[in-house]
Design an enzyme around this catalytic site. Structure first.
Site, short mmCIF file in Angstrom:
data_model
loop_
_atom_site.label_atom_id
_atom_site.label_comp_id
_atom_site.label_asym_id
_atom_site.label_seq_id
_atom_site.Cartn_x
_atom_site.Cartn_y
_atom_site.Cartn_z
CG LEU B 77 -1.74 -1.16 1.61
CD1 LEU B 77 -2.52 -0.88 2.89
CD2 LEU B 77 -2.70 -1.50 0.48
CB CYS B 78 0.76 4.43 -1.89
SG CYS B 78 1.39 6.12 -1.71
CB ILE B 79 3.44 4.76 3.36
CG1 ILE B 79 3.28 4.95 4.86
CG2 ILE B 79 4.39 5.79 2.77
CD1 ILE B 79 4.52 4.56 5.65
#
Lengths: 124, 130
Positions: B77-79
């Site tokens: 997941l893109c942080i």
């Protein structure tokens, strides 16, 4: 982390309006990350995405960052070229001389060539 | 052939996220490799361990857990997209002093560099949603 420079060309295609969703900002963030890792990256504004190029944007009243100002900073990130769907730009009366970042305006045939000559397309 | 997937669609709106999971399964079944699935923007909701679906709807999380646990597919997941949507793993929950983690442990949170790497090192990058 480090990413190998592969010589592949990637095109980020932006089809959504700049303030209608978070997607447009995500696309620009992806493009800037690609450039920061020294990947060859171009951007195409297609369809409603050309609204990114409206002159004199002011987003203060809606509490989000000004996309026009962000675009104006793209040359600092080494993004190779910015392309614009000329037919959509004409529909929204966006003139070549008045955009926050200089772009090459392309007709339908030129857009097809652009899409086919990139190794990867990231569609936002 | 090496594939990577970029998932932009929310699992609760439209078909993009479910199609992405089915595509990953099909890619693996055909003998190809999935280097990474990168979830970005609303796609990050795919990692939630807290959502509850009605019994007559298909489970959105299960197919991803199967891909991670049975096929060792890397789910990232893109942080920055994730944490602004309340998608926190234990480390981020602790760092930001939130009461609990919300992301299933099959997913990791990391930066856009993971998308750049996936693009550079895959033969095909396929985007779902947007």
């Amino acid at each position: 982390m480090s990413v190998t420079v592969t010589g592949k060309k990637t095109l980020v295609v932006i089809r959504h309006t700049p303030y209608g969703s978070s997607l447009a900002r995500a696309a620009l963030d992806a493009a800037m990350a690609m450039a920061a890792f020294e990947q060859a990256i171009d951007i195409l504004f297609l369809g409603d995405g050309v609204l990114h190029l409206m002159p004199d944007q002011d987003s203060a009243a809606i509490g989000v960052n000004n996309v026009g100002k962000l675009l104006a900073s793209l040359p600092l990130y080494d993004i190779d070229s910015v392309y614009v769907d000329a037919a959509s730009a004409a529909k929204y009366r966006i003139a070549t001389y008045d955009t926050p970042i200089a772009g090459q305006f392309l007709d339908q045939a030129q857009i097809q060539q652009l899409l086919s000559r990139n190794d990867h397309l990231l569609g936002f | 052939m090496i594939y990577s997937l970029l998932v932009l669609s929310s699992p609760v709106s439209g078909q993009g996220a479910q199609t992405a999971a089915a595509f990953a399964e099909a890619v693996l079944a055909a003998g190809h490799t999935v280097r990474r699935v990168f979830f970005f923007d609303a796609g990050c909701y795919a990692g939630t361990d807290l959502a509850v679906f009605p019994q007559d709807e298909t489970d959105r999380l299960g197919p991803w857990i199967d891909l991670a646990e049975q096929q060792q597919v890397e789910l990232v997941l893109c942080i920055s997209s994730a944490i602004r949507r309340g998608q926190l793993d234990a480390t981020e929950a602790s760092r930001h002093e939130k009461p609990c983690a919300s992301v299933h442990p099959a997913f990791t949170l990391s930066g856009l560099g993971e998308l750049v790497d996936a693009t550079a090192n895959s033969d095909r990058l396929v985007t779902f949603g947007g």
